[in-house]
Design a protein around this motif. Sequence first.
Motif, PDB file in Angstrom:
ATOM      1  N   CYS A 434       0.893  -1.063  -0.049  1.00 36.19           N
ATOM      2  CA  CYS A 434      -0.003  -0.002  -0.097  1.00 36.19           C
ATOM      3  C   CYS A 434       0.938   1.179  -0.132  1.00 36.19           C
ATOM      4  O   CYS A 434       1.785   1.320   0.726  1.00 36.19           O
ATOM      5  N   LYS A 436       0.229   4.007   1.084  1.00 32.47           N
ATOM      6  CA  LYS A 436       0.198   4.717   2.601  1.00 32.47           C
ATOM      7  C   LYS A 436       0.820   3.872   3.696  1.00 32.47           C
ATOM      8  O   LYS A 436       1.521   4.454   4.618  1.00 32.47           O
ATOM      9  N   CYS A 437       0.306   2.839   3.606  1.00 35.90           N
ATOM     10  CA  CYS A 437       0.614   1.987   4.920  1.00 35.90           C
ATOM     11  C   CYS A 437       1.894   0.893   4.646  1.00 35.90           C
ATOM     12  O   CYS A 437       2.176   0.152   5.937  1.00 35.90           O
ATOM     13  N   CYS A 478      -6.271  -2.039   0.156  1.00 33.80           N
ATOM     14  CA  CYS A 478      -5.367  -2.147   1.331  1.00 33.80           C
ATOM     15  C   CYS A 478      -6.368  -2.710   2.326  1.00 33.80           C
ATOM     16  O   CYS A 478      -7.117  -2.282   2.555  1.00 33.80           O
ATOM     17  N   HIS A 480      -5.630  -2.502   5.191  1.00 31.14           N
ATOM     18  CA  HIS A 480      -5.636  -1.503   6.522  1.00 31.14           C
ATOM     19  C   HIS A 480      -6.273  -0.345   6.484  1.00 31.14           C
ATOM     20  O   HIS A 480      -7.205  -0.002   7.143  1.00 31.14           O
ATOM     21  N   CYS A 481      -6.086   0.523   5.266  1.00 33.00           N
ATOM     22  CA  CYS A 481      -6.722   1.540   5.014  1.00 33.00           C
ATOM     23  C   CYS A 481      -7.821   1.813   4.347  1.00 33.00           C
ATOM     24  O   CYS A 481      -8.441   2.792   3.877  1.00 33.00           O
TER      25      CYS A 481
HETATM   26 ZN    ZN Z   1      -2.917   1.115   3.314  1.00 33.13          ZN
END
Ligand code: ZN
Length: 837
Positions: A434, A436-437, A478, A480-481
Amino acid sequence: MSIDNFPQIDKKQQERWEKANLFASPKMPKGKKFYCLDMFPYPSGAGLHVGHPEGYTASDILVRYKLMNGYDVLHPMGWDAFGLPAENYAISTGIHPRITTHKNIQNFKRQIKAIGLAYDWNREIDTTDPKYYKWTQWIFLQLFKKGLAYESTVPINWCPSCKTGLANEEVFNGKCERCGHEIERKALRQWILRITDYAEKLLEGLDELDWPESTLAMQRNWIGKSNGAEVTFKVDGTDETLTVFTTRPDTLFGATYMVVSPEHPLLKKIVTSEQQAAVAAYQAEAAKKSDLERGDLNKIKTGVFTGAYAINPVNGKKIPVWTSDYVLMGYGTGAIMAVPAHDERDYAFAKKFGLEIIEVIKSEQGVEKEAFTGDGELVNSGFLNGLRVKESKAAMIKWLAERGLGKAKTTYKLRDWVFARQRYWGEPIPIVHCPKCGVVPLPESQLPLTLPEVEKFEPSGTGESPLATVDSWVNTTCPHCGGPAKRETNTMPQWAGSCWYYLRYMDPHNDQIFVDPAIEKAYGPVDCYIGGAEHAVLHLLYARFWHRVLYDLGYVSHKEPFHKLRHQGMILAFSYRDKMGNYHGYEEIDFKDGKAYLKTTGEELSPMVEKMSKSKKNVVNPDDILTQYGADAFRMYEMFMGPFEASKPWDMKGIEGVTRFLKRVCGWTDTVKIVPESDPRKSEILKNRTIAKVGEDIENFRFNTAISSLMVLFNDISKLPQISQDTFQTFLKLLHPFAPHLTEEIWQQKGYEGFVVKSAWPKPNEALMQDDTAEIGVQVNGKVRDRVSVPRNAERAEIEKIALASPKVARSLEGLEIKKIIVVPGRMVSIVAAPKK
Ligand code: ZN
Ligand code: ANZ
Ligand code: ZN
């Protein structure tokens, strides 16, 4: 009722066993358990080779023997089915590896079943089945969570022919384990497993195993533990320090120069401006070489002076710092203190570049001609003088530690495991990237992450897997996000599925967990594991690593997965050539009286032992043997060829011999008179000894000698005019593990209850194992006239009486007068006689 259509009996009995579900293991073992495991095969397109059944037959014999001894046995079979051949086939034909793999598995299974092996087929597994690899991915996630799986861009072994990265264990002498192509170094983003964290545990675990010594030694060497010290040197005129790893801190007074690896980060800081160009050129050269060329194969030493000097901490001496490719960055600290008097590589280097050599261990030979690497008394070494090597090591480490200049240190040769392949036909790595993550593991609820369909199986060759081209699969969200992210496109190496398959067999249908802990506790560990020695450091090391991690995480209850291990030998083959040197296949040959004749001309052919190969027309296909001779002859011959671990040639004459034996057994069972009474004492003794011997031989993998003793027993009992039922059944039971079809058939035909394999293994009668009589020769005037049997504890007079009672002896004494009788107890009676006067 003549029984000699062996292939027909095979089919009939196999169906009978299958119907009775004879070899299903209990879900949970109750009494004594025995887990016998075969290394599961890669289902190649070529089908089974006669080498496969060698190990399988051995495990089957063991399993039937254990069943008859009342064990709850686990004996499973499955398929290690991810791998390059199916994928390469797909590249050239466009046929999906799933389809080829499925077809090959069906063929393997048919062939294995035809041998009559006692597998519990309800437990069959296939590593390419998403229901299976769901758990391979799950275990990967546990490794990831424990910090044992990490991403890194490192120079790795790259096979330009297989177009994929390889682990160190897959490289032999600088060549690809699969295809033999020369390995290159290539920097690639990789998934790597931190097996080095387990170096010590993997080493210690070996001590409790019943494995062949050679395999233990290979694992120990591969892990490569070295005890020594780290020593820190000041770089003269700078604030920099150089730390080295040495196994010989005792030789510090003899360190006359230092060497840093061309990749050492300190190199650019310490190199003087005059030497800069030379060092840079040297670094560029070294980058092209593999570790192997720089290490073991590196005979001619090369190197460049850096212009810098270091201070030997023990005597304050200024010593030059060089760079050379014989020092590897990946080992120790990437820098060494060189002691040319006592290290061969340093010696060669010092001689070549005219560096100082100071002897610090006294030896008879001196260091004029070569380095002295043995033990001895320390000299030229200040406070160490007069001590021996071992004491000096300890004393030097103490001296350094007290001054903060060094400390004891242990290193390992083992490297982390490069765990990514740039290919299609493997388990997808359950990771998402990802923006971002970063690196995000897939939630367990999203497993299995299945392989997508692709158009082309061709690897890109740029280091990207064919999966990278499937946009619909690669682009994901993702976990996660929830933002847009990309899937990892590398797949796991071919070794992943076999790292834990033995655990899955214990509980193959569980969809809650990879194995129920209670079942694992009851069935584990594998009691006996049988397979090829070529896996000594690959599969056998990787599986031990995963297992130990699972143990540390509390998922399994035993530290080691495979308690006892045995390797089968290689099967070679006789090839036959005519006078012109042309090879002839077995179908063209008549085997008669231990010789081979060409069917068409009758010419006698000359045999030679070689590796099986198509060009030599000596490849033996188990299918042909099974349809011609039947499974029992095939099994017995495989075991009778020679010691299990030895490499030995397949010989068509040998299978004829075993077949003759089985036919004699058949003929005899047709006509033999079976009675309730017991047999003559001599036969009883032989029977009881054979019971003990066959059991012992099976436990110790001496199948060939077990078969020999069965043949000896048969020769004896088949001569008896009648035979006791006990002896008859005992013989069938002892023969059963080797020839299960025939023995079950006879058992059934004689109307005995159930199955031989469900009957109890006979117990030897100790009292009837000791022969309390001895056979001794009786000579008359130096000529042996008869052999008589006498009780072992007989008195002289009794022995004389028995000797004289022999009709043959009496006949040879006719007209003679006995002068003297000499009795040598246990050996012979010698009668001296002269003509009557
Ligand atoms: Zn993410
Ligand atoms: C001084 C010395 C004196 C050494 C002596 C040996 C003999 P093993 O047993 O394989 O662990 N060494 C250390 N790091 C190295 C590297 N990165 N590349 C090449 N060689 C390296 O070998 C340890 C020994 O190999 C170390 O001990 C070091 O040389 C060298 F009489 O230090 B010795
Ligand atoms: Zn290759």
